[in-house]
Design a protein around this motif. Structure first.
Motif, PDB file in Angstrom:
ATOM      1  N   GLU A   1       0.650  -0.974  -0.005  1.00 19.20           N
ATOM      2  CA  GLU A   1      -0.322  -0.221  -0.544  1.00 19.20           C
ATOM      3  C   GLU A   1       0.872   1.105  -0.031  1.00 19.20           C
ATOM      4  N   ASP A   2       0.309   2.124  -0.500  1.00 14.11           N
ATOM      5  CA  ASP A   2       1.234   3.893  -0.542  1.00 14.11           C
ATOM      6  C   ASP A   2       2.167   3.479  -1.537  1.00 14.11           C
ATOM      7  N   HIS A   3       2.327   2.429  -2.081  1.00 18.16           N
ATOM      8  CA  HIS A   3       3.615   2.540  -2.748  1.00 18.16           C
ATOM      9  C   HIS A   3       5.904   2.353  -2.053  1.00 18.16           C
ATOM     10  N   VAL A   4       4.349   1.455  -1.277  1.00 19.27           N
ATOM     11  CA  VAL A   4       5.596   0.896  -1.158  1.00 19.27           C
ATOM     12  C   VAL A   4       6.100  -0.272  -1.813  1.00 19.27           C
ATOM     13  N   PHE A   5       7.659  -0.111  -1.407  1.00 18.03           N
ATOM     14  CA  PHE A   5       8.118  -1.021  -3.042  1.00 18.03           C
ATOM     15  C   PHE A   5       9.151  -2.473  -1.945  1.00 18.03           C
ATOM     16  N   SER A   6       9.388  -3.778  -2.121  1.00 15.40           N
ATOM     17  CA  SER A   6      10.002  -4.010  -1.561  1.00 15.40           C
ATOM     18  C   SER A   6      10.513  -5.663  -2.080  1.00 15.40           C
ATOM     19  N   ALA A   7      11.976  -5.724  -1.457  1.00 20.90           N
ATOM     20  CA  ALA A   7      12.606  -6.774  -2.232  1.00 20.90           C
ATOM     21  C   ALA A   7      12.841  -7.861  -0.749  1.00 20.90           C
ATOM     22  N   VAL A   8      12.120  -9.374  -1.080  1.00 19.08           N
ATOM     23  CA  VAL A   8      11.718 -10.308   0.368  1.00 19.08           C
ATOM     24  C   VAL A   8      12.607 -11.348   0.174  1.00 19.08           C
ATOM     25  N   HIS A   9      13.564 -12.053   1.217  1.00 21.39           N
ATOM     26  CA  HIS A   9      14.434 -12.913   0.838  1.00 21.39           C
ATOM     27  C   HIS A   9      13.857 -14.246   0.798  1.00 21.39           C
ATOM     28  N   PRO A  10      13.950 -15.085  -0.058  1.00 20.42           N
ATOM     29  CA  PRO A  10      12.700 -16.313  -0.338  1.00 20.42           C
ATOM     30  C   PRO A  10      13.143 -17.422   1.110  1.00 20.42           C
ATOM     31  N   GLY A  11      13.342 -16.769   2.623  1.00 15.79           N
ATOM     32  CA  GLY A  11      13.426 -17.787   3.832  1.00 15.79           C
ATOM     33  C   GLY A  11      12.468 -17.107   4.255  1.00 15.79           C
ATOM     34  N   ARG A  12      12.082 -15.494   3.815  1.00 10.69           N
ATOM     35  CA  ARG A  12      10.828 -14.738   4.079  1.00 10.69           C
ATOM     36  C   ARG A  12      11.057 -14.470   5.895  1.00 10.69           C
ATOM     37  N   ASP A  13      12.812 -13.830   5.622  1.00 12.93           N
ATOM     38  CA  ASP A  13      13.200 -13.293   7.116  1.00 12.93           C
ATOM     39  C   ASP A  13      14.263 -11.484   7.264  1.00 12.93           C
ATOM     40  N   THR A  14      14.037 -11.232   5.642  1.00 11.98           N
ATOM     41  CA  THR A  14      15.039 -10.303   5.623  1.00 11.98           C
ATOM     42  C   THR A  14      14.300  -9.441   4.553  1.00 11.98           C
ATOM     43  N   TRP A  15      14.637  -8.110   4.627  1.00  8.11           N
ATOM     44  CA  TRP A  15      13.916  -7.543   3.573  1.00  8.11           C
ATOM     45  C   TRP A  15      14.607  -6.059   3.046  1.00  8.11           C
ATOM     46  N   LEU A  16      14.233  -5.513   1.963  1.00  9.25           N
ATOM     47  CA  LEU A  16      14.762  -3.954   1.906  1.00  9.25           C
ATOM     48  C   LEU A  16      13.715  -3.717   0.850  1.00  9.25           C
ATOM     49  N   GLN A  17      13.289  -2.022   1.738  1.00  7.42           N
ATOM     50  CA  GLN A  17      12.065  -1.552   1.418  1.00  7.42           C
ATOM     51  C   GLN A  17      12.043  -0.162   1.370  1.00  7.42           C
ATOM     52  N   TYR A  18      11.580   0.341   0.394  1.00  8.33           N
ATOM     53  CA  TYR A  18      11.750   1.790  -0.040  1.00  8.33           C
ATOM     54  C   TYR A  18      10.662   2.673  -0.078  1.00  8.33           C
ATOM     55  N   ARG A  19      10.146   3.750   1.010  1.00 10.10           N
ATOM     56  CA  ARG A  19       8.928   4.022   1.094  1.00 10.10           C
ATOM     57  C   ARG A  19       8.724   5.251   0.840  1.00 10.10           C
ATOM     58  N   PRO A  20       8.266   5.327   0.345  1.00 14.19           N
ATOM     59  CA  PRO A  20       8.146   6.529  -0.229  1.00 14.19           C
ATOM     60  C   PRO A  20       7.455   8.170   0.596  1.00 14.19           C
ATOM     61  N   ALA A  21       7.899   9.066   0.427  1.00 12.62           N
ATOM     62  CA  ALA A  21       7.291  10.253   1.178  1.00 12.62           C
ATOM     63  C   ALA A  21       6.478  10.107   2.185  1.00 12.62           C
ATOM     64  N   GLU A  22       7.177  10.081   2.983  1.00 11.67           N
ATOM     65  CA  GLU A  22       6.128  10.023   4.846  1.00 11.67           C
ATOM     66  C   GLU A  22       6.611  10.881   5.541  1.00 11.67           C
ATOM     67  N   HIS A  23       5.107  11.491   6.438  1.00  9.26           N
ATOM     68  CA  HIS A  23       6.137  13.468   6.914  1.00  9.26           C
ATOM     69  C   HIS A  23       6.894  13.675   6.137  1.00  9.26           C
ATOM     70  N   GLY A  24       6.949  13.562   4.580  1.00 10.01           N
ATOM     71  CA  GLY A  24       7.554  14.854   4.475  1.00 10.01           C
ATOM     72  C   GLY A  24       9.239  14.480   3.719  1.00 10.01           C
ATOM     73  N   GLN A  25       9.292  13.172   3.891  1.00 13.51           N
ATOM     74  CA  GLN A  25      10.519  12.215   3.712  1.00 13.51           C
ATOM     75  C   GLN A  25      10.526  10.618   3.393  1.00 13.51           C
ATOM     76  N   ALA A  26      10.611  11.082   2.408  1.00 11.37           N
ATOM     77  CA  ALA A  26      10.966   8.611   1.845  1.00 11.37           C
ATOM     78  C   ALA A  26      12.118   8.345   2.766  1.00 11.37           C
ATOM     79  N   LEU A  27      12.247   7.117   2.909  1.00 12.91           N
ATOM     80  CA  LEU A  27      12.834   6.866   3.274  1.00 12.91           C
ATOM     81  C   LEU A  27      13.265   4.665   2.055  1.00 12.91           C
ATOM     82  N   TRP A  28      14.450   4.295   2.761  1.00  9.29           N
ATOM     83  CA  TRP A  28      14.776   2.814   2.950  1.00  9.29           C
ATOM     84  C   TRP A  28      15.261   2.092   3.509  1.00  9.29           C
ATOM     85  N   TRP A  29      14.282   0.963   4.137  1.00  3.55           N
ATOM     86  CA  TRP A  29      14.528   0.248   5.584  1.00  3.55           C
ATOM     87  C   TRP A  29      14.714  -0.860   4.929  1.00  3.55           C
ATOM     88  N   ALA A  30      15.747  -1.306   6.008  1.00  5.60           N
ATOM     89  CA  ALA A  30      16.168  -3.207   5.690  1.00  5.60           C
ATOM     90  C   ALA A  30      15.866  -3.564   7.314  1.00  5.60           C
TER      91      ALA A  30
END
Length: 271
Positions: A139-168
């Motif tokens: 939702e909200d155009h959040v893009f993610s890449a998830v490890h095959p084991g579903r235990d690790t991820w890298l995610q890009y979150r568009p601007a939220e409260h004026g600030q986008a970020l990358w989160w892993a």
């Protein structure tokens, strides 16, 4: 769990040294923090200035004083911080890594900061796709890449409260173990370097007493001589020294001072 001799190093001489038990751990993102010197000694060998206060946290400044890397285990949540100053069209940026982020993954970013930038256009998703991570769009155009084991991820979150970020982040059966956060202004080539280290399928080595307690990892017991482990560590440092001096030679810039020279004797090295 399997057991074998570490291949790629010469066999130990009888009676010379006592082999120590280590473990190769995979996937690497669940291996735990590791030896801080994997990052700090490479920075020192690359000409970065050790500005750490006596008895305080690690602090390293780049030769041009544009980037600062720190590690503080005593604050909450503690861990690594990497900050870049604004320069020309590049605004200031900031990244943090939790204390249990494997040093090999942190080094993906910190090593990249010691090298000239590649001319190719960076793609943070490509290294993950190559290792069969699953691309997801939330939702909200959040893009993610998830490890095959579903235990690790890298995610890009568009601007939220004026600030986008990358989160892993990574989790085990005991809950979340670490996370990494990059401001949206972080140069994309550093996100790509992080993703490359995160997706690397090669296991990492940990001493017996530092193997995480989780059923999510696979371990291989290996016998390692102290001299063999030291030789591997020194090879990484030697590579940093060679690259640093080659860069100074080809660019014609001033060579490192005695304080920042990769050949200077390091004082107060901590583990």
């Amino acid at each position: 769990m399997s057991r074998k001799q570490w291949t790629g190093w010469s066999a130990p001489r009888a009676g010379a040294e006592q082999a120590e038990q280590h473990y190769l751990i995979e996937p690497r993102h669940l291996a735990g923090g590791g030896d801080l010197r994997h990052v700090t000694e490479f920075l020192r060998a690359s000409g970065w200035k050790d500005s750490s206060p006596r008895g305080g946290p690690f602090v390293f400044d780049s030769p041009d004083n544009q980037v600062c890397i720190g590690y503080d285990p005593h604050t909450e949540p503690g861990g690594w911080t990497v900050s870049g100053k604004a320069a020309g069209a590049q605004p200031s940026w900031h990244a943090t890594f939790g204390r249990q982020t494997p040093v090999e993954i942190v080094a993906g970013v910190t090593d990249a900061l010691t090298r000239p930038r590649s001319a190719h256009a960076p793609n943070a998703w490509a290294p993950l796709q190559q290792q069969d991570w699953t691309a997801e769009r939330g939702e909200d155009h959040v893009f993610s890449a998830v490890h095959p084991g579903r235990d690790t991820w890298l995610q890009y979150r568009p601007a939220e409260h004026g600030q986008a970020l990358w989160w892993a982040g990574a989790r085990t059966d005991h809950g979340q173990t670490w996370d990494a956060v990059f401001t949206s202004t972080t140069p994309l080539y550093l996100i790509e370097a992080f993703a490359t280290a995160l997706a690397d399928p090669q296991p990492v080595m940990r001493p017996r007493e530092h193997v995480p307690s989780t059923s999510r990892i696979r371990t291989t017991s290996v016998s390692v001589l102290p001299s063999q482990l030291s030789a591997w560590q020194q090879a990484r440092i030697a590579a940093a020294r060679a690259a640093t001096w080659a860069r100074f030679a080809t660019t014609g810039t001033r060579t490192p001072s005695a304080a920042t020279s990769p050949y200077a004797t390091a004082r107060g090295r901590r583990r």
